[in-house]
Design a protein around this motif. Sequence first.
Motif, PDB file in Angstrom:
ATOM      1  N   LEU A  60       0.820  -1.208   0.000  1.00  0.00           N
ATOM      2  CA  LEU A  60       0.000   0.000   0.000  1.00  0.00           C
ATOM      3  C   LEU A  60       0.857   1.263   0.000  1.00  0.00           C
ATOM      4  CD1 LEU A  60      -3.085  -0.768   2.290  1.00  0.00           C
ATOM      5  CD2 LEU A  60      -2.769  -1.118  -0.162  1.00  0.00           C
ATOM      6  N   GLN A  61       2.078   1.156   0.493  1.00  0.00           N
ATOM      7  CA  GLN A  61       2.993   2.293   0.418  1.00  0.00           C
ATOM      8  C   GLN A  61       3.399   2.555  -1.026  1.00  0.00           C
ATOM      9  OE1 GLN A  61       6.103   1.125   3.131  1.00  0.00           O
ATOM     10  NE2 GLN A  61       5.094   2.038   4.922  1.00  0.00           N
ATOM     11  N   GLU A  62       3.375   1.509  -1.840  1.00  0.00           N
ATOM     12  CA  GLU A  62       3.730   1.633  -3.255  1.00  0.00           C
ATOM     13  C   GLU A  62       2.540   2.095  -4.091  1.00  0.00           C
ATOM     14  OE1 GLU A  62       5.324  -2.073  -4.590  1.00  0.00           O
ATOM     15  OE2 GLU A  62       6.725  -2.229  -2.909  1.00  0.00           O
ATOM     16  N   THR A  63       1.365   1.547  -3.816  1.00  0.00           N
ATOM     17  CA  THR A  63       0.165   1.911  -4.567  1.00  0.00           C
ATOM     18  C   THR A  63      -1.091   1.611  -3.769  1.00  0.00           C
ATOM     19  OG1 THR A  63      -1.177   1.455  -6.526  1.00  0.00           O
ATOM     20  CG2 THR A  63       0.265  -0.318  -5.772  1.00  0.00           C
ATOM     21  N   PHE A  64      -1.976   2.591  -3.690  1.00  0.00           N
ATOM     22  CA  PHE A  64      -3.240   2.396  -2.983  1.00  0.00           C
ATOM     23  C   PHE A  64      -4.172   1.474  -3.765  1.00  0.00           C
ATOM     24  CE2 PHE A  64      -7.603   3.588  -1.812  1.00  0.00           C
ATOM     25  CZ  PHE A  64      -7.535   3.438  -0.441  1.00  0.00           C
ATOM     26  N   ASN A  65      -3.926   1.313  -5.057  1.00  0.00           N
ATOM     27  CA  ASN A  65      -4.803   0.481  -5.893  1.00  0.00           C
ATOM     28  C   ASN A  65      -4.968  -0.932  -5.343  1.00  0.00           C
ATOM     29  OD1 ASN A  65      -5.022   2.612  -7.659  1.00  0.00           O
ATOM     30  ND2 ASN A  65      -3.477   1.843  -9.096  1.00  0.00           N
ATOM     31  N   ALA A  66      -3.981  -1.383  -4.603  1.00  0.00           N
ATOM     32  CA  ALA A  66      -4.042  -2.744  -4.067  1.00  0.00           C
ATOM     33  C   ALA A  66      -5.128  -2.897  -3.010  1.00  0.00           C
ATOM     34  CB  ALA A  66      -2.686  -3.136  -3.481  1.00  0.00           C
ATOM     35  N   ALA A  67      -5.530  -1.790  -2.378  1.00  0.00           N
ATOM     36  CA  ALA A  67      -6.532  -1.882  -1.311  1.00  0.00           C
ATOM     37  C   ALA A  67      -7.900  -2.284  -1.848  1.00  0.00           C
ATOM     38  CB  ALA A  67      -6.606  -0.573  -0.537  1.00  0.00           C
ATOM     39  N   PRO A  68      -8.524  -1.490  -2.732  1.00  0.00           N
ATOM     40  CA  PRO A  68      -9.812  -1.924  -3.268  1.00  0.00           C
ATOM     41  C   PRO A  68      -9.693  -3.202  -4.082  1.00  0.00           C
ATOM     42  CG  PRO A  68      -9.007  -0.007  -4.465  1.00  0.00           C
ATOM     43  CD  PRO A  68      -8.127  -0.160  -3.257  1.00  0.00           C
ATOM     44  N   GLY A  69      -8.554  -3.382  -4.731  1.00  0.00           N
ATOM     45  CA  GLY A  69      -8.364  -4.585  -5.539  1.00  0.00           C
ATOM     46  C   GLY A  69      -8.377  -5.857  -4.714  1.00  0.00           C
ATOM     47  N   PRO A 100     -16.130 -10.884 -15.341  1.00  0.00           N
ATOM     48  CA  PRO A 100     -15.680  -9.777 -14.490  1.00  0.00           C
ATOM     49  C   PRO A 100     -14.290  -9.996 -13.909  1.00  0.00           C
ATOM     50  CG  PRO A 100     -17.915 -10.466 -13.921  1.00  0.00           C
ATOM     51  CD  PRO A 100     -17.372 -11.495 -14.847  1.00  0.00           C
ATOM     52  N   ASP A 101     -13.856 -11.241 -13.820  1.00  0.00           N
ATOM     53  CA  ASP A 101     -12.567 -11.514 -13.202  1.00  0.00           C
ATOM     54  C   ASP A 101     -11.379 -11.166 -14.093  1.00  0.00           C
ATOM     55  OD1 ASP A 101     -13.795 -12.274 -10.928  1.00  0.00           O
ATOM     56  OD2 ASP A 101     -13.335 -14.405 -11.059  1.00  0.00           O
ATOM     57  N   THR A 102     -11.628 -10.835 -15.366  1.00  0.00           N
ATOM     58  CA  THR A 102     -10.524 -10.420 -16.226  1.00  0.00           C
ATOM     59  C   THR A 102      -9.998  -9.037 -15.829  1.00  0.00           C
ATOM     60  OG1 THR A 102     -12.061  -9.464 -17.842  1.00  0.00           O
ATOM     61  CG2 THR A 102     -11.367 -11.755 -18.197  1.00  0.00           C
ATOM     62  N   THR A 103     -10.777  -8.308 -15.030  1.00  0.00           N
ATOM     63  CA  THR A 103     -10.356  -6.968 -14.609  1.00  0.00           C
ATOM     64  C   THR A 103      -9.876  -6.938 -13.158  1.00  0.00           C
ATOM     65  OG1 THR A 103     -12.640  -6.378 -14.011  1.00  0.00           O
ATOM     66  CG2 THR A 103     -11.912  -5.835 -16.240  1.00  0.00           C
ATOM     67  N   LEU A 104      -9.593  -8.097 -12.596  1.00  0.00           N
ATOM     68  CA  LEU A 104      -9.059  -8.115 -11.232  1.00  0.00           C
ATOM     69  C   LEU A 104      -7.712  -7.406 -11.201  1.00  0.00           C
ATOM     70  CD1 LEU A 104     -10.015 -11.741 -10.175  1.00  0.00           C
ATOM     71  CD2 LEU A 104     -11.044  -9.614  -9.362  1.00  0.00           C
ATOM     72  N   SER A 105      -7.454  -6.706 -10.114  1.00  0.00           N
ATOM     73  CA  SER A 105      -6.283  -5.841 -10.010  1.00  0.00           C
ATOM     74  C   SER A 105      -4.964  -6.616  -9.976  1.00  0.00           C
ATOM     75  CB  SER A 105      -6.394  -5.011  -8.730  1.00  0.00           C
ATOM     76  OG  SER A 105      -5.180  -4.387  -8.423  1.00  0.00           O
ATOM     77  N   PRO A 106      -4.049  -6.314 -10.904  1.00  0.00           N
ATOM     78  CA  PRO A 106      -2.707  -6.930 -10.844  1.00  0.00           C
ATOM     79  C   PRO A 106      -1.998  -6.587  -9.537  1.00  0.00           C
ATOM     80  CG  PRO A 106      -3.074  -5.904 -12.989  1.00  0.00           C
ATOM     81  CD  PRO A 106      -4.199  -5.465 -12.101  1.00  0.00           C
ATOM     82  N   ASP A 107      -2.254  -5.387  -9.007  1.00  0.00           N
ATOM     83  CA  ASP A 107      -1.622  -5.001  -7.746  1.00  0.00           C
ATOM     84  C   ASP A 107      -2.123  -5.868  -6.591  1.00  0.00           C
ATOM     85  OD1 ASP A 107       0.094  -2.819  -8.479  1.00  0.00           O
ATOM     86  OD2 ASP A 107      -1.705  -1.651  -8.875  1.00  0.00           O
ATOM     87  N   ALA A 108      -3.414  -6.218  -6.619  1.00  0.00           N
ATOM     88  CA  ALA A 108      -3.956  -7.092  -5.580  1.00  0.00           C
ATOM     89  C   ALA A 108      -3.370  -8.492  -5.686  1.00  0.00           C
ATOM     90  CB  ALA A 108      -5.477  -7.151  -5.690  1.00  0.00           C
ATOM     91  N   LEU A 109      -3.268  -8.987  -6.893  1.00  0.00           N
ATOM     92  CA  LEU A 109      -2.679 -10.315  -7.102  1.00  0.00           C
ATOM     93  C   LEU A 109      -1.220 -10.324  -6.632  1.00  0.00           C
ATOM     94  CD1 LEU A 109      -4.216 -10.993 -10.622  1.00  0.00           C
ATOM     95  CD2 LEU A 109      -4.882 -12.108  -8.483  1.00  0.00           C
ATOM     96  N   ASP A 110      -0.509  -9.240  -6.908  1.00  0.00           N
ATOM     97  CA  ASP A 110       0.887  -9.140  -6.469  1.00  0.00           C
ATOM     98  C   ASP A 110       0.967  -9.081  -4.953  1.00  0.00           C
ATOM     99  OD1 ASP A 110       3.791  -8.639  -6.935  1.00  0.00           O
ATOM    100  OD2 ASP A 110       3.319  -6.693  -6.043  1.00  0.00           O
ATOM    101  N   LEU A 111       0.026  -8.387  -4.325  1.00  0.00           N
ATOM    102  CA  LEU A 111       0.019  -8.310  -2.869  1.00  0.00           C
ATOM    103  C   LEU A 111      -0.102  -9.704  -2.255  1.00  0.00           C
ATOM    104  CD1 LEU A 111      -2.019  -5.809  -0.679  1.00  0.00           C
ATOM    105  CD2 LEU A 111      -1.881  -8.210  -0.099  1.00  0.00           C
ATOM    106  N   ILE A 112      -1.006 -10.514  -2.782  1.00  0.00           N
ATOM    107  CA  ILE A 112      -1.187 -11.865  -2.237  1.00  0.00           C
ATOM    108  C   ILE A 112       0.057 -12.718  -2.474  1.00  0.00           C
ATOM    109  CG2 ILE A 112      -2.602 -13.949  -2.292  1.00  0.00           C
ATOM    110  CD1 ILE A 112      -3.940 -11.408  -1.099  1.00  0.00           C
ATOM    111  N   THR A 113       0.681 -12.553  -3.638  1.00  0.00           N
ATOM    112  CA  THR A 113       1.923 -13.277  -3.923  1.00  0.00           C
ATOM    113  C   THR A 113       2.998 -12.916  -2.905  1.00  0.00           C
ATOM    114  OG1 THR A 113       1.436 -13.391  -6.291  1.00  0.00           O
ATOM    115  CG2 THR A 113       3.734 -13.661  -5.644  1.00  0.00           C
ATOM    116  N   ARG A 114       3.103 -11.630  -2.612  1.00  0.00           N
ATOM    117  CA  ARG A 114       4.096 -11.182  -1.632  1.00  0.00           C
ATOM    118  C   ARG A 114       3.770 -11.687  -0.226  1.00  0.00           C
ATOM    119  NH1 ARG A 114       5.743  -4.882  -2.667  1.00  0.00           N
ATOM    120  NH2 ARG A 114       5.894  -4.895  -4.951  1.00  0.00           N
TER     121      ARG A 114
END
Length: 337
Positions: A60-69, A100-114
């Motif tokens: 979230l320090q890198e991008t807020f987009n991961a929060a709603p994603g 609808p899942d084709t628009t899932l946030s890459p930032d959210a997916l990266d957050l879970i990976t991390r």
Amino acid sequence: MRSTRRSFPSSSRQSVLAALVGVVLAATACCAAAQLNQSYYASTCPNVETLVRGAVTQKLQETFNAAPGTLRLFFHDCFVRGCDASVLLSGPDDEHSAGPDTTLSPDALDLITRAKAAVDGDPQCTNKVSCADILALAARDVVSQAGGPYYQVELGRLDGKVGTRAVVKHSLPGAGFDLDQLNKLFAANGLTQTDMIALSGGHTIGVSHCDKFVRRLYTFKGGAAAQRGPPMNLYFLRQMRQTCPLNYSASAFAMLDAVTPRKFDNGYYLTLQQMKGLLASDQVLFADRRSRATVNYFAANQTAFFDAFVAAMAKLGRIGVKTGADGEIRRVCTKAN
């Protein structure tokens, strides 16, 4: 002596059978949910919450987009195949390659990976925590770090082994749903109208792309004006037409809560009162008299919204929990073992 036993009509037999199946399914769901508890990893990975929270904070320090994603990721996961991280599976036949899942946030997916890497990086925790539980914890943490409530998360989910792209479209609410459609879909997942309105409040953070609401902005040829849904504030309508002209870019978007888009608060409900709901499925919550009182209540009382949201998230997190041979703990969240 002639037997006096009577046969049930076929319709009655079918009703009895349906009732029995319902009892079995309810019992299965109850047992699955019963395995969940807040201290599930107390002995196997006591630092799991700290590890996930650290990964969330860094992202979230890198991008807020991961929060709603991430919040959307959790909702999509639970509604499609139950809370089993099947939404994370990556492949041509998996969920996040469909609808609808084709628009899932890459930032959210990266957050879970991390977060998964952080958890497995602790020798005490390696391959002991499911991706489904990591996702549930991350959803709580993005809400909390965006200004929303902090709450205890039930743990003990197993990861699903398959993702079925064919069911995605019919499992998630559409941007043009009316109240009856929303209630029917949420009720099928054991959630009430109040739960639905509270979970919709998650739209207090995040964005929507123009294709999801452009039909609210213009009268299209062929009688499609009916698709515009509930009325929209005229000034807001003009603003949105600038954001999404008829020749809008596929990447164009607008904030779901234009007032406080980066803060998890009750601002979403205030926008509905002002007729500034972006999606028809949002604005209908205020437009329909059956749900308006709850919108007004949450708009006036943020604590009440937070309490209802936490209760609804707990119920959401119990949907379709996998047990025994039906699940596993994935070594990599994007692939079955």
